[in-house]
Every structure is written in structure tokens, then in C-alpha cells.
Design a protein around this motif. Structure first.
Motif, PDB file in Angstrom:
ATOM      1  N   LYS A  91     -15.862 -22.142  -5.982  1.00  0.00           N
ATOM      2  CA  LYS A  91     -14.797 -22.836  -6.663  1.00  0.00           C
ATOM      3  C   LYS A  91     -14.422 -21.798  -7.852  1.00  0.00           C
ATOM      4  O   LYS A  91     -13.660 -21.436  -8.878  1.00  0.00           O
ATOM      5  N   LEU A  92     -15.186 -20.971  -8.415  1.00  0.00           N
ATOM      6  CA  LEU A  92     -15.360 -20.291  -9.399  1.00  0.00           C
ATOM      7  C   LEU A  92     -14.963 -18.666  -9.004  1.00  0.00           C
ATOM      8  O   LEU A  92     -14.243 -18.332  -9.870  1.00  0.00           O
TER       9      LEU A  92
ATOM     10  N   VAL B 213     -23.652 -17.961 -14.129  1.00  0.00           N
ATOM     11  CA  VAL B 213     -22.886 -17.818 -13.590  1.00  0.00           C
ATOM     12  C   VAL B 213     -21.777 -18.815 -13.611  1.00  0.00           C
ATOM     13  O   VAL B 213     -20.689 -18.463 -13.865  1.00  0.00           O
ATOM     14  N   GLY B 214     -22.354 -19.676 -14.444  1.00  0.00           N
ATOM     15  CA  GLY B 214     -21.299 -21.115 -15.573  1.00  0.00           C
ATOM     16  C   GLY B 214     -21.046 -21.990 -13.587  1.00  0.00           C
ATOM     17  O   GLY B 214     -20.061 -22.616 -14.021  1.00  0.00           O
ATOM     18  N   ALA B 215     -21.739 -22.386 -13.102  1.00  0.00           N
ATOM     19  CA  ALA B 215     -21.053 -23.153 -12.281  1.00  0.00           C
ATOM     20  C   ALA B 215     -21.980 -24.835 -12.199  1.00  0.00           C
ATOM     21  O   ALA B 215     -23.009 -24.873 -13.048  1.00  0.00           O
ATOM     22  N   SER B 216     -21.060 -25.884 -12.006  1.00  0.00           N
ATOM     23  CA  SER B 216     -20.932 -26.934 -12.942  1.00  0.00           C
ATOM     24  C   SER B 216     -22.691 -27.290 -12.130  1.00  0.00           C
ATOM     25  O   SER B 216     -22.197 -28.435 -11.934  1.00  0.00           O
TER      26      SER B 216
ATOM     27  N   THR C  43     -25.929 -28.707 -12.121  1.00  0.00           N
ATOM     28  CA  THR C  43     -26.906 -29.193 -13.436  1.00  0.00           C
ATOM     29  C   THR C  43     -27.975 -29.414 -13.156  1.00  0.00           C
ATOM     30  O   THR C  43     -28.570 -30.004 -11.619  1.00  0.00           O
TER      31      THR C  43
ATOM     32  N   ASP D 204     -17.689 -31.369 -13.790  1.00  0.00           N
ATOM     33  CA  ASP D 204     -16.690 -30.243 -12.840  1.00  0.00           C
ATOM     34  C   ASP D 204     -15.190 -29.872 -13.448  1.00  0.00           C
ATOM     35  O   ASP D 204     -14.926 -29.899 -12.909  1.00  0.00           O
TER      36      ASP D 204
ATOM     37  N   ARG E   3     -22.144 -27.011 -20.400  1.00  0.00           N
ATOM     38  CA  ARG E   3     -23.024 -26.984 -19.092  1.00  0.00           C
ATOM     39  C   ARG E   3     -24.198 -28.364 -18.651  1.00  0.00           C
ATOM     40  O   ARG E   3     -24.204 -28.873 -17.854  1.00  0.00           O
ATOM     41  N   GLY E   4     -24.617 -28.548 -20.305  1.00  0.00           N
ATOM     42  CA  GLY E   4     -25.001 -30.004 -19.775  1.00  0.00           C
ATOM     43  C   GLY E   4     -24.267 -31.043 -19.251  1.00  0.00           C
ATOM     44  O   GLY E   4     -25.119 -32.279 -19.188  1.00  0.00           O
TER      45      GLY E   4
ATOM     46  N   LYS F 166     -22.058 -31.009 -17.443  1.00  0.00           N
ATOM     47  CA  LYS F 166     -22.068 -31.400 -15.551  1.00  0.00           C
ATOM     48  C   LYS F 166     -20.619 -30.144 -16.499  1.00  0.00           C
ATOM     49  O   LYS F 166     -19.865 -30.865 -14.796  1.00  0.00           O
ATOM     50  N   LEU F 167     -20.030 -30.164 -16.627  1.00  0.00           N
ATOM     51  CA  LEU F 167     -18.585 -28.817 -16.940  1.00  0.00           C
ATOM     52  C   LEU F 167     -19.023 -27.567 -16.455  1.00  0.00           C
ATOM     53  O   LEU F 167     -20.348 -26.821 -16.232  1.00  0.00           O
ATOM     54  N   ARG F 168     -18.330 -26.088 -16.053  1.00  0.00           N
ATOM     55  CA  ARG F 168     -18.758 -25.769 -15.440  1.00  0.00           C
ATOM     56  C   ARG F 168     -17.692 -24.817 -16.705  1.00  0.00           C
ATOM     57  O   ARG F 168     -16.571 -24.998 -17.624  1.00  0.00           O
ATOM     58  N   VAL F 169     -18.287 -23.396 -16.807  1.00  0.00           N
ATOM     59  CA  VAL F 169     -18.203 -23.198 -18.017  1.00  0.00           C
ATOM     60  C   VAL F 169     -18.371 -21.628 -17.721  1.00  0.00           C
ATOM     61  O   VAL F 169     -19.049 -20.117 -17.971  1.00  0.00           O
TER      62      VAL F 169
END
Lengths: 94, 425
Positions: free
Chosen positions: A10-11, A30-33, A35, B343, B367-368, B370-373
Motif C-alpha cells: 500500500k505504501l 516505514v510508517g505502515a499502518s 499496529t 488505515d 501511528r498509535g 493505526k493510521l499510515r504515516v
């Protein structure tokens, strides 16, 4: 040192990493979602889908296997906090 | 005031045997209740067995058992169904199973781990059921519907086929205590129904819509939820209301393919505001993205939560004051538990005086949540330079490109990633 290429679909980013790196270490940089909860393989929060390259990942440990089963994860799912990349190319859905 | 009733027949041989908790004012920390709540449990009698549907909070077990004993003997109970294992519904289960050891317990697959953690009895026997499974009580058939994440992973609904009664668990429930029990007899509880949906079901609205696909085709005479009034008058209207509440509306305006990017900012001297404008301007250059710019100083957080729920991307601009992002930003970022934000795309930017921690702190929070950053935020010391504004413009552009899927695929090494992070810290 052997390298692996982990692509976050996705990234649109491929990260070249040393073999033995855990997916969680890469995805958080890398900033993936994806968690993270406990980071110890117990909560199942970091389940991620491996699109390709499962053969280039470490085997599931007994603990990881148990948690994945309890969470009714599919055969393509891994816990990011447990799964290590061993080499070659891996693509994940994140 | 109506006194607490005995067991109440809601249909032939089917009784409410729950408990009233009129004094409760705070439920699970997050909810207020103006007049308490009910823990609804039910008893269904067939020719060949008796089923108990859900139990009550442990503190109210005595009330539950008193009503249960009014309609059945323990040795008649063949079946116990738990539609949801939260302690307010499973609290009396261990004692019920002790009193009715012959009864078979039916739960969803996802409930089994919770059951073990709640009951702490490794000897406990249970049966896993899924959509379409049935239990025959003799002239009364229980049919199960798996409705996960409404609002726990384990949740399910149970239908009495011959009576068209749906025991819906927390779905269609609310915290409203009125001993008159039925929706056509209790006081005006509409606000409680809406409030309950907004706080309990709303984060799972995709699952609400999936569940409605299962439940809408059913003929329903009574919806009997686990909290609040029993819905026997116009039960279908409550399904319709859930569908209205869960259906996204934004794409009626902007089309299914258009993405929504919200840029929030707050600014003391106009510096972060200029950066926000640059982010928005950059994003505007990408077709297929609707960009909205909001000053957090101007309004409370409530309407913004609604906008965020339907947005695809969020950017937050905050100055750093005394080493922190400012309160209106945190207020908004701590108000998002009632919606799904996982997401979505997130980013941060802002001006600072001497340290500039706010950006990293906001990114960590995103990020906490659960978003993409994926794109590092932009920080500017005091008045942003043209170069810094250009970077904000690029940030907006890149965010919009991510939203439309037109991203330039790139390869980076782990050591470069780590170096980037350190230079940003």
C-alpha cells in the motif's frame, strides 16, 4: 550479511534489510499502518498479510502459531512482532 | 414509578428474566446513563428443553436467578446461549452453570478465548456456533447469526424461528432503565438509542452494515436486546435507523473515486497557518482529491470527528509550545475512539520556537491510532522560509498522491530509514 527486500504494497515502498530483521522493526520505521499491542506475540494485534515470499520468512514458532490460530488467521498471516525475514523478496499488505 | 416486575412474558413461553440497574450513572467509564440500564436475559421454553439467553452482571445475579426460578427449574435448562461475553452479560454464567450443570453452552468461535479469560475454568465445556447453526428445543428453534465486532469480536444474535424474536445482544440496545420494559410503554428513550449507537457501534460501522445484510431479510416480530427496551413496536424501524447511521454520506457529494483530505491547524502567529495553506495548496494540484482546511481554534471537536470519519487523509498542524502540541490538537486526537480511523493516511507539520517536538508527537499519536504515516512531517523554526513552505507544498502533494494511488514506488535501505528518522528527531 544476507539481505532481504520487504515491499509494503500500500505504501509503495521496498525496504532492503539485513536477514533476521523482524517485520515490526521495518514497518514501524516505514510508517505502515500495522499496529502493535504487546510486541511479545500474545495479543494478535499485529497480524499482517504476506502477499508473497512466505518461504523467505522464519517458521512460525509454537507461540505464534497458537496466537494466529486463536485469532483465526489465514495461512498467509503472520505476527509482525514475531516473523523474521530471512532473505529474498517479501511483499506484505500494508 | 413502576415497581420492578417479576419475569415478564414477551411471547408465549418466552420470558424476560433480566435485571434492572436504575442507579447506574456511568457505564464502562465511557458512557453516561441518565436513568440507569437493564441487563436483559431471556428464557425460551420448548417441548424438549429450556434455553437461557444471556445472563446479567454479577452484582445483579440474585435478581436474575429469582426471575429465572419463576419460569423454569434448573434441571430443565438444556441450553445456555451467550450472545456476548462482556461481564455485564456473562457475570452470572458461572453460577448458572453450577446450578444447571447439564446445560450446553453455545457461544461464537471468537468468544472462546474470552470465556476462558472471564470464567477461569479450564474444565468448561462449550459448543461453537456460527451463522445458520440451530438448536432444537422442541417446537422452538434457536438459529444463530454471527455478527462479529458489534461491538466485540465475539458478538452474535440468536433468533427464535417460530416466534420471530431476535435476541440481538448489544445490537439495537441502549442504556435506559424503565421497568415497563417494552418500547411502546417506556419513556422516550430515543436519545439513549442514538447515544448508544454513537459510542458503542459507530467505530464498527462496516460490521454494522454486514450484520444488517444478515438481519434485514428476517421477519422480525420482536427485537430483544441485552440492554434497554424490548423492541416490539415497529422493530424494523430500528434496523432502518442502524442502516441510516452506518451508511457513509460523503461520497454522495464527491463521487466514489474522489478522496477527501482534511488539513487541520492551529496557529498563534500565523506561521503554522501559512504552512497549512501550503499543504492544502500542494494537495490541490492532484486531481481526484477534495482538500478541506480547518482552523481548530474556531470550533469544538465534535463536528470534526464526523468529518474525520469519512475522510481518507488527515494532516495536523500544530505549533510547539513548551515542548508539546497544543491542547485543541490533543483534544481532537483523543476524540477519535468512537470512529474507525485505522488505515487512513496521516501527517503532521508546524512551526516552533526552539525545540519543535509537536510534529513527532502527533505522528506517534497517529501511528498509535493505526493510521499510515509514510511521509515525514515538516517543521519550521518560527516564520517558515520559502523553502520550508515549498516542503509543506510537497507534503500536501505527496499526501494527495498517496490517496489517489499515484505514488512513486521507491526502494530504501533500513540504514537510510534509520538515518532519516534521526535527522528528523
Amino acid at each position: 550479511m544476507p539481505k532481504a527486500n520487504v515491499t509494503f504494497e500500500k505504501l509503495g515502498v521496498t525496504v532492503t534489510v539485513p536477514a533476521g530483521t523482524r517485520l515490526i522493526e521495518i514497518s514501524e520505521k516505514v510508517g505502515a499502518s500495522i499496529t502493535y499491542g504487546c510486541r511479545e506475540g500474545e495479543c494478535g494485534t499485529c497480524i499482517m498479510r504476506i502477499i508473497s515470499g512466505m518461504e523467505n520468512m522464519s517458521e512460525r514458532s509454537v507461540l505464534e502459531d497458537k496466537v494466529l490460530q486463536e485469532n483465526m488467521a489465514g495461512r498467509s498471516d503472520r505476527l509482525a512482532c514475531q516473523a523474521q525475514v530471512l532473505g529474498g523478496d517479501i511483499t506484505v499488505k500494508a | 414509578m413502576t415497581p420492578a416486575p417479576d419475569a415478564v412474558e414477551i411471547a408465549p413461553s418466552t420470558h424476560w428474566i433480566g435485571a434492572l440497574d436504575p442507579a447506574l450513572r456511568d457505564f464502562d467509564i465511557i458512557l453516561k446513563t441518565a436513568n440507569g440500564t437493564t441487563y436483559n436475559a431471556y428464557c425460551v421454553r420448548g417441548d424438549a428443553g429450556v434455553a437461557i439467553i444471556d445472563t446479567v452482571k454479577e452484582s445483579h445475579a440474585a435478581e436474575f436467578f429469582t426471575r429465572l426460578e419463576q419460569v423454569t427449574r434448573y434441571d430443565e435448562i438444556s441450553t445456555i446461549v451467550l450472545n456476548h461475553l462482556e461481564p455485564d452479560h456473562s457475570g452470572a454464567l458461572p453460577e448458572l452453570m453450577r446450578r444447571a450443570p447439564q446445560a450446553k453452552l453455545y457461544i461464537s468461535a471468537k468468544a472462546q478465548l474470552m470465556l476462558k479469560a472471564l470464567v477461569r475454568n479450564s474444565e468448561l465445556n462449550f459448543n461453537i456456533v456460527k451463522t445458520g447453526d440451530t438448536v432444537d428445543l422442541g417446537g422452538r428453534t434457536l438459529r444463530f447469526f454471527s455478527t462479529p465486532f458489534l461491538h466485540w469480536p465475539d458478538t452474535q444474535c440468536t433468533l427464535v424461528e417460530e416466534q420471530n424474536i431476535l435476541f440481538s445482544g448489544d445490537v439495537f440496545g441502549c442504556h435506559f432503565c424503565d421497568a415497563r420494559l417494552f418500547n411502546d410503554r417506556v419513556g422516550d428513550f430515543r436519545f439513549s438509542f442514538e447515544y448508544y449507537y454513537q459510542h458503542i457501534m459507530r467505530p464498527f460501522r462496516e460490521h454494522v452494515l454486514e450484520a444488517l445484510e444478515l438481519l434485514e431479510p428476517l421477519t422480525l416480530k420482536i427485537i430483544a436486546p441485552a440492554h434497554g427496551p424490548i423492541l416490539r413496536e415497529a422493530p424494523r424501524s430500528y434496523l432502518q435507523r442502524y442502516r441510516q447511521l452506518a451508511t457513509p454520506l460523503l461520497h454522495n457529494e464527491i463521487g466514489a473515486d474522489t478522496k477527501s483530505l482534511l488539513v487541520f491547524y492551529i496557529s498563534s502567529y500565523g506561521n503554522t497557518a501559512r504552512m497549512a495553506q501550503a499543504v492544502a495548496d500542494g494537495a490541490e494540484t492532484i486531481a481526484g482529491v477534495r482538500v478541506s482546511l480547518y482552523d481548530l481554534q474556531a470550533a469544538g471537536d465534535l463536528p470534526f470527528v464526523d468529518l474525520i470519519e469519512e475522510a481518507d487523509g488527515l494532516a495536523f498542524g500544530s505549533p510547539t509550545i513548551n515542548g508539546d502540541a497544543v491542547k485543541p490538537v490533543w483534544d481532537l486526537l483523543s476524540s477519535l475512539a468512537v470512529i474507525k480511523v485505522r488505515d487512513k493516511l496521516g501527517a503532521a507539520f508546524g512551526s516552533y520556537g526552539w525545540s519543535g517536538e509537536a510534529i513527532n508527537m502527533i505522528e506517534d499519536r497517529l501511528r498509535g491510532l493505526k493510521l499510515r504515516v509514510p511521509i515525514k512531517g515538516v517543521r519550521a523554526k518560527l516564520i517558515p522560509t520559502e523553502e520550508e513552505l515549498e516542503r509543506c507544498y510537497d507534503l500536501g502533494k505527496q499526501l494527495a498522491q498517496h490517496l489517489t494511488g499515484n505514488i512513486e514506488r521507491k526502494t530504501i535501505s533500513m540504514s537510510e530509514l534509520l538515518a532519516q528518522e534521526q535527522s528528523h528527531a
